[in-house]
Write a protein that holds these residues in place. Sequence first.
Motif, PDB file in Angstrom:
ATOM      1  N   GLY A  82       0.826  -1.203   0.000  1.00  0.00           N
ATOM      2  CA  GLY A  82       0.000   0.000   0.000  1.00  0.00           C
ATOM      3  C   GLY A  82       0.858   1.250   0.000  1.00  0.00           C
ATOM      4  N   HIS A  83       0.200   2.400   0.161  1.00  0.00           N
ATOM      5  CA  HIS A  83       0.876   3.696   0.074  1.00  0.00           C
ATOM      6  C   HIS A  83       2.087   3.761   0.999  1.00  0.00           C
ATOM      7  N   PRO A  84       3.243   4.217   0.513  1.00  0.00           N
ATOM      8  CA  PRO A  84       3.510   4.946  -0.715  1.00  0.00           C
ATOM      9  C   PRO A  84       3.835   4.044  -1.915  1.00  0.00           C
ATOM     10  N   PHE A  85       3.748   2.729  -1.744  1.00  0.00           N
ATOM     11  CA  PHE A  85       4.097   1.815  -2.832  1.00  0.00           C
ATOM     12  C   PHE A  85       2.867   1.493  -3.679  1.00  0.00           C
ATOM     13  N   TRP A  90       2.934  -3.006 -16.032  1.00  0.00           N
ATOM     14  CA  TRP A  90       3.662  -3.260 -17.271  1.00  0.00           C
ATOM     15  C   TRP A  90       4.699  -4.360 -17.196  1.00  0.00           C
ATOM     16  N   ARG A  91       5.286  -4.646 -16.046  1.00  0.00           N
ATOM     17  CA  ARG A  91       6.207  -5.778 -15.897  1.00  0.00           C
ATOM     18  C   ARG A  91       6.021  -6.339 -14.492  1.00  0.00           C
ATOM     19  N   PRO A  92       6.082  -7.639 -14.329  1.00  0.00           N
ATOM     20  CA  PRO A  92       5.798  -8.226 -13.018  1.00  0.00           C
ATOM     21  C   PRO A  92       6.819  -7.861 -11.931  1.00  0.00           C
ATOM     22  N   THR A  93       8.010  -7.417 -12.310  1.00  0.00           N
ATOM     23  CA  THR A  93       9.037  -7.120 -11.311  1.00  0.00           C
ATOM     24  C   THR A  93       9.168  -5.636 -10.972  1.00  0.00           C
ATOM     25  N   VAL A  94       8.288  -4.793 -11.534  1.00  0.00           N
ATOM     26  CA  VAL A  94       8.371  -3.347 -11.301  1.00  0.00           C
ATOM     27  C   VAL A  94       7.491  -2.938 -10.126  1.00  0.00           C
ATOM     28  N   ILE A  95       8.041  -2.089  -9.277  1.00  0.00           N
ATOM     29  CA  ILE A  95       7.328  -1.503  -8.136  1.00  0.00           C
ATOM     30  C   ILE A  95       7.399   0.010  -8.287  1.00  0.00           C
ATOM     31  N   GLY A  96       6.354   0.694  -7.872  1.00  0.00           N
ATOM     32  CA  GLY A  96       6.347   2.145  -7.861  1.00  0.00           C
ATOM     33  C   GLY A  96       6.291   2.659  -6.440  1.00  0.00           C
ATOM     34  N   MET A  97       6.787   3.880  -6.258  1.00  0.00           N
ATOM     35  CA  MET A  97       6.788   4.510  -4.936  1.00  0.00           C
ATOM     36  C   MET A  97       6.523   6.000  -5.105  1.00  0.00           C
ATOM     37  N   VAL A  98       5.565   6.516  -4.351  1.00  0.00           N
ATOM     38  CA  VAL A  98       5.303   7.947  -4.331  1.00  0.00           C
ATOM     39  C   VAL A  98       6.356   8.589  -3.428  1.00  0.00           C
TER      40      VAL A  98
END
Length: 161
Positions: A82-85, A90-98
Motif C-alpha cells: 500500500g501507500h507509498p508503494f 507493465w512488468r511483473p518485477t516493477v514496483i512504484g513509490m510515491v
Amino acid sequence: MDVAPEIVEQLRSVCLALPEAYEESAWVGTRWRIRKKTFAHVLTIDAGWPPGYARAAATEGPVTVLTFESSGPELAALSEAGHPFFKPPWRPTVIGMVLGDGVDWDEVSELLTESYCVHAPKKLVELSRLAAVKGKTWNNPTLAGRYLLTRNDHEAACYEL
C-alpha cells in the motif's frame, strides 16, 4: 512538470555510485540504467499525465513517483504494502513509490541498490555490496587499473580487484 532538482540529485547520488550505472533522460523524467536495462525511473504525474502512471499510482497528481525493480519476498511484500508503494502493470518485477514528504531516503537507497542488482552482472553486484567506507559519500567510486578507490569526508579505501 519536471521532477524537483533536489529529488533528482538525491537519486543521482545513489544511482551513480553503483558500478557502471549511468543516467539519461527518459521519454518523461529521468532514468538510471545498467547495460541498457533501467533500474530506476523518476517522473512527475500531473493532471493525470502520463496516464499509465496516473492509473497505476491511483492519482491525478501532482506527485513525484519512482519506479524500480524488485524480486523474491521483497517484491511480494512491496506489491501488497500500500501507500507509498504501488504495483504498475507493465512488468511483473516493477514496483512504484510515491516520493512524498518525509520520504525515507535510506530506504530508497536500499531499494535502488537492490533494483540495480536485479539487472547487473554478478561481478558488478559483488562490487555494489562492498561496504568500502562508513556513512554516506557523494563521490563516485573510481576504477584505476585493477584498483577500486572510494572516499568520503572522513576516510578513503582502496581495493585490489
